[in-house]
Enzyme design. Structure first.
Site, PDB file in Angstrom:
ATOM      1  N   GLY A  47      -5.062   7.606   5.501  1.00 22.93           N
ATOM      2  CA  GLY A  47      -4.133   8.895   6.263  1.00 22.93           C
ATOM      3  C   GLY A  47      -2.780   8.952   5.537  1.00 22.93           C
ATOM      4  O   GLY A  47      -2.538  10.193   5.327  1.00 22.93           O
TER       5      GLY A  47
ATOM      6  N   GLN B  58       4.832   9.162   7.722  1.00 20.68           N
ATOM      7  CA  GLN B  58       3.804   9.820   6.957  1.00 20.68           C
ATOM      8  C   GLN B  58       4.254  11.219   7.189  1.00 20.68           C
ATOM      9  O   GLN B  58       4.287  12.277   6.151  1.00 20.68           O
ATOM     10  CB  GLN B  58       2.315   9.638   7.452  1.00 20.68           C
TER      11      GLN B  58
ATOM     12  N   LYS C 197       0.789  -1.138  -0.327  1.00 14.83           N
ATOM     13  CA  LYS C 197       0.120   0.026  -0.135  1.00 14.83           C
ATOM     14  C   LYS C 197       0.972   1.256  -0.006  1.00 14.83           C
ATOM     15  O   LYS C 197       0.657   2.350  -0.854  1.00 14.83           O
ATOM     16  CB  LYS C 197      -1.057  -0.200   1.252  1.00 14.83           C
ATOM     17  N   SER C 198       1.835   1.349   0.990  1.00 12.60           N
ATOM     18  CA  SER C 198       2.762   2.535   0.984  1.00 12.60           C
ATOM     19  C   SER C 198       3.402   2.761  -0.312  1.00 12.60           C
ATOM     20  O   SER C 198       3.391   3.696  -0.845  1.00 12.60           O
ATOM     21  CB  SER C 198       3.838   2.068   1.889  1.00 12.60           C
TER      22      SER C 198
ATOM     23  N   ASP D 266       1.952  -1.409  11.809  1.00 12.16           N
ATOM     24  CA  ASP D 266       0.399  -1.724  11.245  1.00 12.16           C
ATOM     25  C   ASP D 266       0.199  -3.369  11.653  1.00 12.16           C
ATOM     26  O   ASP D 266      -1.066  -3.723  11.295  1.00 12.16           O
ATOM     27  CB  ASP D 266       0.439  -1.592   9.815  1.00 12.16           C
TER      28      ASP D 266
ATOM     29  N   ARG E 227      -7.697  -3.757   9.445  1.00 12.56           N
ATOM     30  CA  ARG E 227      -6.826  -4.680  10.142  1.00 12.56           C
ATOM     31  C   ARG E 227      -7.367  -5.197  11.332  1.00 12.56           C
ATOM     32  O   ARG E 227      -7.073  -6.412  11.654  1.00 12.56           O
ATOM     33  CB  ARG E 227      -5.372  -3.941  10.224  1.00 12.56           C
TER      34      ARG E 227
ATOM     35  N   ARG F 110      -6.537   1.416  18.090  1.00 11.03           N
ATOM     36  CA  ARG F 110      -6.288  -0.371  17.893  1.00 11.03           C
ATOM     37  C   ARG F 110      -6.010  -0.730  19.173  1.00 11.03           C
ATOM     38  O   ARG F 110      -6.180  -2.198  19.482  1.00 11.03           O
ATOM     39  CB  ARG F 110      -5.480  -0.290  16.878  1.00 11.03           C
TER      40      ARG F 110
ATOM     41  N   ARG G 238      -8.683  12.087  12.535  1.00 10.10           N
ATOM     42  CA  ARG G 238      -7.232  11.498  12.699  1.00 10.10           C
ATOM     43  C   ARG G 238      -6.464  12.938  12.891  1.00 10.10           C
ATOM     44  O   ARG G 238      -6.675  13.748  12.079  1.00 10.10           O
ATOM     45  CB  ARG G 238      -6.772  10.553  11.949  1.00 10.10           C
TER      46      ARG G 238
ATOM     47  N   LYS H 210      -4.687   5.417  14.709  1.00 10.17           N
ATOM     48  CA  LYS H 210      -4.681   4.792  13.582  1.00 10.17           C
ATOM     49  C   LYS H 210      -5.940   4.572  12.994  1.00 10.17           C
ATOM     50  O   LYS H 210      -7.045   5.467  13.498  1.00 10.17           O
ATOM     51  CB  LYS H 210      -4.166   3.437  13.786  1.00 10.17           C
TER      52      LYS H 210
HETATM   53  C1  S3P Z   1       2.562   4.738   6.382  1.00 11.21           C
HETATM   54  C2  S3P Z   1       3.117   5.032   7.388  1.00 11.21           C
HETATM   55  C3  S3P Z   1       2.658   4.639   9.104  1.00 11.21           C
HETATM   56  C4  S3P Z   1       1.734   3.501   8.721  1.00 11.21           C
HETATM   57  C5  S3P Z   1       0.672   3.741   7.579  1.00 11.21           C
HETATM   58  C6  S3P Z   1       1.294   3.797   6.239  1.00 11.21           C
HETATM   59  C7  S3P Z   1       2.997   5.392   5.124  1.00 11.21           C
HETATM   60  O1  S3P Z   1       1.997   5.696   9.511  1.00 11.21           O
HETATM   61  O2  S3P Z   1       1.085   3.318   9.881  1.00 11.21           O
HETATM   62  O3  S3P Z   1      -0.293   2.568   7.513  1.00 11.21           O
HETATM   63  O4  S3P Z   1       3.021   4.585   4.124  1.00 11.21           O
HETATM   64  O5  S3P Z   1       4.297   6.346   5.232  1.00 11.21           O
HETATM   65  P1  S3P Z   1       2.601   6.817  10.595  1.00 11.21           P
HETATM   66  O6  S3P Z   1       3.594   7.411   9.755  1.00 11.21           O
HETATM   67  O7  S3P Z   1       1.598   7.513  11.090  1.00 11.21           O
HETATM   68  O8  S3P Z   1       2.993   5.824  11.828  1.00 11.21           O
END
Ligand code: S3P
Length: 440
Positions: A98, A174, A25-26, A320, A393, A351, A126, A347
């Site tokens: 997010g 993020q 996903k990222s 995650d 999740r 969670r 959030r 999140k």
């Molecule tokens: C992500 C960073 C993580 C993760 C999210 C995806 C990303 O969040 O929990 O599912 O793709 O950069 P945080 O940066 O808030 O920890």
């Protein structure tokens, strides 16, 4: 109105076979963002065709980027160059994602147009100050609600952003990525220091697109000097989706599963380290590098687990995966303790609370703490009705718990599994979990 989806899991069984879970996903988000800003045509394979990544894709279409697909994980992006995005006609709706909202806030802060970012109920609750505060010190103009949440009203400050030297108070990929994307439009050298390593897909992919980004210890450094050259991206399978099978096979006697082509970037493999500390039997086979990211096949067979104190340095590297790791802990003999994980409270759901509530319904001794959980595992898991609170999740984690339950488990509110892993129910059934999905 979106449909209400319920998962019904018959207890017991084991997981057996070979599968390839969907794309990371990222990396899928970042492939669209950077491909759009590149000069030339970027071909992506293995793209995650799930709601979160599709929200990012739609946002860039709304900003004038021509994107073909996705078709069987293939996407073709006709990059518009670093300064080629167009003002969207409407608000950019980012659903549950997010990552889309936080990364886009940085990227859009320095554009020559204004826009509004919105999301669903979960995303609208959030925290966004973690990005808008440091962006404001760069000269960005982004308005949140009084609570520091979306919608985000962004007034573009093209040519007016200043670089920042920022040490993040939380270990967040993020926030880091948001500021690096803003730094591509700022005067001077933007430096972002992380208190602990977090996923580095943004830095790796920028380098893949030939955009200069330096790493000095725990600091990533970027400036506006550079452009992106289109490239081909092969997105590996998402280790966060593989995690449900890693845990499922570890807790269900007789299980034997191979997960193909999984991304094993060291900033993402905390789940393997934690499960191995608990006694899991996971082999990393045929490690290789694909497009600047390490990839391997993962082979996991059942092994009795024991409770552990989870090392805090592994928390950001498995951020995650805790919902499903709590299920592993419920099946492990003895006590498992997690601390230093307060981020889990903000999140897609809280969670810590939501997992503790559901595990207690299933008869597990799970005690939430402000920054983690204490689980006394090894007792039989019962059946019952639990809710995911719309968190993908959580829904998948309680489904996996069914492998060790002694009565049926019903999981309510599972529609958002489509945000990251629409194929979950089919793949997990193919491998042996008795899951039936109903829609109303
Ligand atoms: C992500 C960073 C993580 C993760 C999210 C995806 C990303 O969040 O929990 O599912 O793709 O950069 P945080 O940066 O808030 O920890």
């Amino acid at each position: 109105m979106s449909k209400s989806i319920t998962f019904h899991i018959q207890p017991g069984g084991k997981l057996h076979g070979e599968t390839r879970v969907p794309g990371d996903k990222s990396m899928s988000h970042r492939s669209i963002m950077l491909g759009s800003l590149a000069d030339g045509v970027t071909h992506v394979t293995g793209f995650l065709e799930a709601e979160d990544a599709l929200a990012t894709l739609q946002a860039f279409r709304d900003m004038g980027v021509e994107i073909e697909g996705p078709t069987n994980g293939c996407v073709t992006i006709h990059g518009v160059g670093k300064h080629g995005l167009k003002e969207p006609k409407n608000e950019l709706y980012l659903g549950n994602s997010g990552t889309s909202m936080r990364l886009l806030s940085g990227l859009l802060a320095g554009q020559p147009f204004n826009c509004v970012l919105t999301g669903d109920k979960s995303l609208s609750g959030r925290p966004m100050k973690r990005v808008t505060d440091p962006l404001a010190t760069m000269g960005a103009d982004i308005k949140t609600t009084e609570n520091g949440t979306a919608p985000l009203h962004i007034t573009g400050k093209a040519g007016q952003l200043q670089a920042i030297d920022y040490t993040m108070p939380i270990a967040s990929a993020q926030v880091k990525s948001c500021l690096l994307l803003a730094g591509m439009y700022a005067q001077g050298e933007t430096r972002v220091t992380e208190p602990a390593p977090t996923r580095d897909h943004t830095e790796r992919m920028l380098a893949g697109f030939s955009y200069p980004v330096k790493r000095e210890g725990s600091t990533a450094v970027i400036s506006s000097e550079g452009s992106l050259k289109a490239m081909d991206i092969d997105v590996p399978s998402d280790i966060s989706s593989a995690a449900f099978f890693l845990v499922g096979a570890s807790i269900a006697p007789g299980s034997d599963v191979t997960l193909k082509h999984v991304g094993i970037n060291p900033t993402r493999t905390g789940v393997i380290d934690i499960l191995r500390l608990m006694g899991a039997n996971i082999e990393v086979l045929d490690p290789r590098e694909v497009g600047g990211e390490p990839v391997a096949d993962l082979h996991v067979v059942y092994s009795p687990l024991k409770g552990i104190d989870i090392p805090e340095h592994l928390v950001p590297l498995a951020i995650d995966e805790f919902p499903v790791l709590f299920v592993a802990a419920a099946c492990a003999e003895g006590q498992t303790r997690l601390s230093g994980a307060e981020e889990l409270r903000v999140k897609e759901s809280d969670r810590i609370q939501v997992m503790a509530d559901g595990l207690q319904i299933l008869g597990v001794d799970a005690q939430p703490t402000p920054d983690g959980m204490v689980i006394n595992g090894g007792r039989p898991i019962g059946g019952g009705v639990v809710t995911s609170h719309g968190d993908h999740r959580i829904a998948m984690s309680f489904s996996i718990a069914g492998l060790r339950a002694n009565a049926p488990i019903t999981v309510l509110d599972c529609a958002n599994v489509n945000t990251s892993f629409p194929e979950f129910k089919d793949l997990v059934k193919d491998l042996g979990l008795a899951l039936v999905c109903t829609e109303e």
